[in-house]
Scaffold this active site. Sequence first.
Site, mmCIF file in Angstrom:
data_model
loop_
_atom_site.group_PDB
_atom_site.id
_atom_site.type_symbol
_atom_site.label_atom_id
_atom_site.label_comp_id
_atom_site.label_asym_id
_atom_site.label_seq_id
_atom_site.Cartn_x
_atom_site.Cartn_y
_atom_site.Cartn_z
ATOM 1 C CG ASP A 68 -1.843 1.212 1.217
ATOM 2 O OD1 ASP A 68 -2.787 1.191 0.413
ATOM 3 O OD2 ASP A 68 -1.603 2.182 1.980
ATOM 4 C CE1 TYR A 73 0.430 7.764 3.386
ATOM 5 C CE2 TYR A 73 0.911 5.620 2.450
ATOM 6 C CZ TYR A 73 0.038 6.485 3.074
ATOM 7 O OH TYR A 73 -1.226 6.060 3.395
ATOM 8 C CE LYS A 102 -3.672 4.773 0.438
ATOM 9 N NZ LYS A 102 -2.300 4.550 0.957
ATOM 10 C CG HIS A 135 -4.464 9.678 0.318
ATOM 11 N ND1 HIS A 135 -3.102 9.621 0.245
ATOM 12 C CD2 HIS A 135 -4.765 9.175 1.540
ATOM 13 C CE1 HIS A 135 -2.603 9.108 1.365
ATOM 14 N NE2 HIS A 135 -3.599 8.837 2.170
HETATM 15 N N1 LIG Z 1 -5.784 6.018 3.342
HETATM 16 C C1 LIG Z 1 -5.316 6.678 4.365
HETATM 17 O O1 LIG Z 1 -5.655 7.840 4.590
HETATM 18 C C2 LIG Z 1 -4.387 5.992 5.313
HETATM 19 C C3 LIG Z 1 -4.230 6.493 6.620
HETATM 20 C C4 LIG Z 1 -3.400 5.791 7.500
HETATM 21 C C5 LIG Z 1 -2.745 4.657 7.071
HETATM 22 N N2 LIG Z 1 -2.871 4.206 5.786
HETATM 23 C C6 LIG Z 1 -2.146 2.999 5.311
HETATM 24 O O2 LIG Z 1 -2.290 1.965 6.271
HETATM 25 C C7 LIG Z 1 -1.010 1.513 6.697
HETATM 26 C C8 LIG Z 1 -1.044 1.007 8.130
HETATM 27 O O3 LIG Z 1 -1.508 1.985 9.019
HETATM 28 P P1 LIG Z 1 -0.540 2.773 10.041
HETATM 29 O O4 LIG Z 1 0.831 2.811 9.493
HETATM 30 O O5 LIG Z 1 -1.232 4.040 10.365
HETATM 31 O O6 LIG Z 1 -0.608 1.919 11.371
HETATM 32 P P2 LIG Z 1 -0.442 0.375 11.770
HETATM 33 O O7 LIG Z 1 0.060 -0.417 10.637
HETATM 34 O O8 LIG Z 1 -1.734 -0.022 12.395
HETATM 35 O O9 LIG Z 1 0.653 0.488 12.919
HETATM 36 C C9 LIG Z 1 1.981 0.802 12.610
HETATM 37 C C10 LIG Z 1 2.764 1.046 13.888
HETATM 38 O O10 LIG Z 1 2.726 -0.128 14.687
HETATM 39 C C11 LIG Z 1 4.036 -0.589 14.963
HETATM 40 N N3 LIG Z 1 3.991 -2.055 14.815
HETATM 41 C C12 LIG Z 1 3.820 -2.753 13.672
HETATM 42 N N4 LIG Z 1 3.781 -4.074 13.911
HETATM 43 C C13 LIG Z 1 3.936 -4.226 15.235
HETATM 44 C C14 LIG Z 1 4.004 -5.348 16.073
HETATM 45 N N5 LIG Z 1 3.876 -6.573 15.573
HETATM 46 N N6 LIG Z 1 4.196 -5.137 17.391
HETATM 47 C C15 LIG Z 1 4.313 -3.886 17.882
HETATM 48 N N7 LIG Z 1 4.256 -2.780 17.144
HETATM 49 C C16 LIG Z 1 4.068 -2.934 15.816
HETATM 50 C C17 LIG Z 1 4.940 0.048 13.925
HETATM 51 O O11 LIG Z 1 6.205 0.287 14.490
HETATM 52 P P3 LIG Z 1 7.593 -0.002 13.679
HETATM 53 O O12 LIG Z 1 7.406 0.471 12.280
HETATM 54 O O13 LIG Z 1 8.574 0.787 14.441
HETATM 55 O O14 LIG Z 1 7.828 -1.477 13.759
HETATM 56 C C18 LIG Z 1 4.206 1.360 13.626
HETATM 57 O O15 LIG Z 1 4.578 2.376 14.514
HETATM 58 C C19 LIG Z 1 -0.143 2.759 6.495
HETATM 59 O O16 LIG Z 1 1.240 2.452 6.539
HETATM 60 C C20 LIG Z 1 -0.643 3.223 5.160
HETATM 61 O O17 LIG Z 1 -0.106 2.426 4.108
HETATM 62 C C21 LIG Z 1 -3.698 4.851 4.910
#
Ligand SMILES: NC(=O)c1ccc[n+]([C@@H]2O[C@H](COP(=O)([O-])OP(=O)(O)OC[C@H]3O[C@@H](n4cnc5c(N)ncnc54)[C@H](OP(=O)(O)O)[C@@H]3O)[C@@H](O)[C@H]2O)c1
Length: 331
Positions: A68, A73, A102, A135
């Site tokens: 994704d 980003y 996006k 987005h």
């Molecule tokens: N469409 C939109 O507007 C939108 C908005 C938000 C997100 N997104 C997409 O969704 C993806 C995921 O969402 P997100 O990045 O907000 O949050 P997430 O994937 O729910 O959480 C990521 C965070 O959790 C930590 N983490 C990951 N795996 C872990 C584990 N097994 N144990 C403990 N901590 C863990 C990571 O730390 P480390 O990296 O330090 O390991 C990072 O800080 C984004 O990267 C993006 O591609 C899209």
Amino acid sequence: MLSLFSATLLLLASLSHTTLADQLPLSPSTLIGSIPHLGFGTWNLKVSHSNTSDAVSAAIQAGYRHIDCAAAYGNQKDVGRGIKEGMKKVGLKREDLWITSKLWNDHHLPAKVEEGLNETLKELGLDYLDLYLMHWPVGNAPDGKLHYDYVQTWRAMEYLPSTGKVLNLGISNFSPTQLRELMHSASIKPAVHQMEMHPYLQQVDWLMHHRRHGIHVTAYSPLGNSNPTYSPDSTDLPPPLLQNKEILAIAEKANCTAAQVALAWGRSRGTSVIPKSSHVSRIEENYGAKTCILWNDDTKRIEGLGEKYLHRFNNPSRGWGVDLFEGLDGV
Ligand SMILES: NC(=O)c1ccc[n+]([C@@H]2O[C@H](COP(=O)([O-])OP(=O)(O)OC[C@H]3O[C@@H](n4cnc5c(N)ncnc54)[C@H](OP(=O)(O)O)[C@@H]3O)[C@@H](O)[C@H]2O)c1
Ligand SMILES: *[C@@H]1O[C@H](CO)[C@@H](O)[C@H](O)[C@H]1NC(C)=O
Ligand SMILES: *[C@@H]1O[C@H](CO)[C@@H](O)[C@H](O)[C@H]1NC(C)=O
Ligand SMILES: *[C@@H]1O[C@H](CO)[C@@H](O)[C@H](O)[C@H]1NC(C)=O
């Protein structure tokens, strides 16, 4: 084989919110190809250039086939290098992967839409995307004013599949009214809606709405408030999802980790989940959610968390000065 099959049946039976009829789309999906339900997120992957590429390559080596991305980003060149590297290491062809990106808010004007896609493809070093999302339903006009005409932006996006550079079109962060308006004038139905979704923001009715319309839902921030940019803005925030006692108890019983439980729960609802991590061990751990099986009473307990801790973490309404997510939970 048999036990895997019966485990799958049990997993389906554990979808306790819904009857089977609810799960059948009444309106057919327009999705071309199949979107892998465990994907890799790339927001905030930017410790360094090589670190970003290494993380993406590690994800592909761990088994992820869905990445994704987004222009916003600011790391698509490094992500693209990681994709190339991962494909080479595992011996994959481009068709073996599902790549989403996006259109950012600064390219909403219809005349700038194709340019946005061109730039993204160039950055990623790819010929086509499997999915291109709007987005946000909010754009910026060149004079700096907000541009809300997402229907016009969508109309410009509708041209893109004919160029062969995009297979599917979708949206992200739309409200019910905005989706209705889009569907009313669209000639291509969004194949996917990407939105915040996790045990603290379950949005059952909203998810069902998409199922009825044959729109696949991708859950972003599936690990809840693990993303450190979701910094505390009030004192009564829920406990970090991965340290929630209920989640930890379910994890222990299921012999999974807390992150795997959150992701398995998302998968069990038919959504795709796209966790991000810059650490190889977590990238692999999260992929292990594929074999984490939840039972009916586990999902019941997780439903309870949604009522107790309901919280939306990603809401730029105030900063952008626009109304977002009107009519949805956690606003
Ligand atoms: N469409 C939109 O507007 C939108 C908005 C938000 C997100 N997104 C997409 O969704 C993806 C995921 O969402 P997100 O990045 O907000 O949050 P997430 O994937 O729910 O959480 C990521 C965070 O959790 C930590 N983490 C990951 N795996 C872990 C584990 N097994 N144990 C403990 N901590 C863990 C990571 O730390 P480390 O990296 O330090 O390991 C990072 O800080 C984004 O990267 C993006 O591609 C899209
Ligand atoms: C990225 O950098 C962080 C911080 O230095 C490190 O902990 C992590 O292991 C690196 N990830 C990869 C995939 O090299
Ligand atoms: C985008 O790239 C294509 C070639 O793939 C080109 O024909 C087209 O003019 C470009 N569009 C814009 C707006 O840059
Ligand atoms: C629990 O999971 C670990 C790691 O996946 C595995 O090595 C172990 O055999 C599992 N234990 C049981 C009782 O299934």
